[in-house]
Design an enzyme around this catalytic site. Structure first.
Site, PDB file in Angstrom:
ATOM      1  N   LYS A  13       0.828  -1.217   0.000  1.00 50.25           N
ATOM      2  CA  LYS A  13       0.000   0.000   0.000  1.00 50.25           C
ATOM      3  C   LYS A  13       0.857   1.259   0.000  1.00 50.25           C
ATOM      4  CE  LYS A  13      -2.306  -0.778   3.843  1.00 50.25           C
ATOM      5  NZ  LYS A  13      -1.683  -2.049   4.235  1.00 50.25           N
ATOM      6  N   ARG A  86      -8.928   1.472   9.466  1.00 51.03           N
ATOM      7  CA  ARG A  86      -8.591   0.070   9.707  1.00 51.03           C
ATOM      8  C   ARG A  86      -9.663  -0.640  10.518  1.00 51.03           C
ATOM      9  NH1 ARG A  86      -2.642   0.738   9.151  1.00 51.03           N
ATOM     10  NH2 ARG A  86      -1.594  -1.264   9.345  1.00 51.03           N
ATOM     11  N   ARG A 125      11.490  -6.869   4.525  1.00 50.29           N
ATOM     12  CA  ARG A 125      11.769  -5.432   4.619  1.00 50.29           C
ATOM     13  C   ARG A 125      12.383  -5.053   5.963  1.00 50.29           C
ATOM     14  NH1 ARG A 125       5.591  -2.897   4.769  1.00 50.29           N
ATOM     15  NH2 ARG A 125       5.160  -3.782   6.807  1.00 50.29           N
ATOM     16  N   ARG A 127      11.370  -3.963   8.999  1.00 46.57           N
ATOM     17  CA  ARG A 127      11.009  -2.841   9.867  1.00 46.57           C
ATOM     18  C   ARG A 127      10.934  -3.350  11.306  1.00 46.57           C
ATOM     19  NH1 ARG A 127       5.631  -0.321   7.630  1.00 46.57           N
ATOM     20  NH2 ARG A 127       4.706  -1.237   9.485  1.00 46.57           N
ATOM     21  N   ARG A 138      -0.273  -8.794  13.407  1.00 43.48           N
ATOM     22  CA  ARG A 138      -0.818  -7.783  12.504  1.00 43.48           C
ATOM     23  C   ARG A 138      -1.734  -8.401  11.454  1.00 43.48           C
ATOM     24  NH1 ARG A 138       4.362  -5.419  10.553  1.00 43.48           N
ATOM     25  NH2 ARG A 138       3.127  -3.964   9.320  1.00 43.48           N
TER      26      ARG A 138
HETATM   27  P1  AMP Z   1       1.391   0.485   8.844  1.00 41.80           P
HETATM   28  O1  AMP Z   1       2.625   1.252   8.532  1.00 41.80           O
HETATM   29  O2  AMP Z   1       0.179   0.989   8.116  1.00 41.80           O
HETATM   30  O3  AMP Z   1       1.557  -1.008   8.677  1.00 41.80           O
HETATM   31  O4  AMP Z   1       1.081   0.733  10.395  1.00 41.80           O
HETATM   32  C1  AMP Z   1       2.013   0.359  11.385  1.00 41.80           C
HETATM   33  C2  AMP Z   1       1.331   0.302  12.756  1.00 41.80           C
HETATM   34  O5  AMP Z   1       0.762   1.580  13.076  1.00 41.80           O
HETATM   35  C3  AMP Z   1       0.156  -0.668  12.847  1.00 41.80           C
HETATM   36  O6  AMP Z   1       0.573  -1.976  13.122  1.00 41.80           O
HETATM   37  C4  AMP Z   1      -0.645  -0.056  14.005  1.00 41.80           C
HETATM   38  O7  AMP Z   1      -0.026  -0.346  15.252  1.00 41.80           O
HETATM   39  C5  AMP Z   1      -0.470   1.434  13.754  1.00 41.80           C
HETATM   40  N1  AMP Z   1      -1.537   1.988  12.882  1.00 41.80           N
HETATM   41  C6  AMP Z   1      -1.374   2.533  11.639  1.00 41.80           C
HETATM   42  N2  AMP Z   1      -2.546   2.942  11.137  1.00 41.80           N
HETATM   43  C7  AMP Z   1      -3.480   2.659  12.077  1.00 41.80           C
HETATM   44  C8  AMP Z   1      -4.899   2.812  12.147  1.00 41.80           C
HETATM   45  N3  AMP Z   1      -5.604   3.347  11.130  1.00 41.80           N
HETATM   46  N4  AMP Z   1      -5.522   2.408  13.273  1.00 41.80           N
HETATM   47  C9  AMP Z   1      -4.836   1.870  14.295  1.00 41.80           C
HETATM   48  N5  AMP Z   1      -3.521   1.676  14.291  1.00 41.80           N
HETATM   49  C10 AMP Z   1      -2.838   2.056  13.196  1.00 41.80           C
END
Ligand code: AMP
Length: 180
Positions: A13, A86, A125, A127, A138
């Protein structure tokens, strides 16, 4: 235009939202990036969300809605939301927020790939939150909380599914085609 990118963690994404924004001159809003940057800078928000990110759990909806309202606000001209909403509560909150400004989500791109593929990509990756345990959490959180949004947006006629497997430029062309 307000575009939402939906799809499993690791599906690409962020990459595709970035390419779309570069092509269209839109603004890329990645909630994951906003949160990671808050954690790195040690802000009040960062301290509150650190453990959720480390554990691969979702940050509470009220915090996320406030963050997105503050970031996107009313002047959303061209915005690509990557990683938000989400949950059902976030999706409804987003509709309400945009509705107050006479706007709404225009299109939702669902990027799809097989689960083995997204796991492989996440472990590659490297991270901080890409350890095998966190990846498992996740994905479980994605299936439970986020996947129902596919139906939420499909039933509103907003969803386009795009095959997220292949070369990055080819996937980008599919995204552009879905929006044209
Ligand atoms: P991402 O980079 O989108 O994979 O997000 C990394 C982490 O940020 C996720 O595993 C959540 O802990 C938090 N996070 C990101 N976006 C959201 C969201 N819309 N709602 C809740 N937690 C989020």
């Amino acid at each position: 235009m307000i575009i939402v990118f939906l799809g499993s963690p690791g599906v690409g994404k962020g990459t595709q939202a970035g390419l779309l924004c570069a092509a269209k001159g839109w603004r890329h809003v990645s909630t994951g990036e906003l949160l990671r940057s808050a954690v790195e800078r040690g802000t009040v928000l960062g301290d509150r969300v650190r453990t959720y990110l480390d554990d691969g759990k979702l940050v509470p909806d009220d915090l996320m809605l406030a963050l997105v309202e503050e970031t996107v606000g009313g002047d959303a001209q061209g915005v690509v939301l990557d990683g938000f909403p989400r949950t059902q509560v976030q999706a409804e909150g987003l509709d309400a927020m945009l509705g107050r400004h006479g706007k709404g989500v225009d299109r939702v791109i669902l990027l799809s790939a097989a689960e083995e593929e997204v796991v492989r990509r996440m472990l590659a990756r490297g991270r901080d939150d890409d350890s095998p345990d966190t990846v498992r959490t996740r994905l479980a959180v994605y299936h439970r909380e986020t996947e129902p949004l596919v139906e939420y947006y499909r039933s509103r006629g907003l969803l386009n599914e795009v095959d997220g497997v292949g070369e990055i430029p080819a996937i980008h062309r599919r995204v552009m085609a879905a929006l044209s």
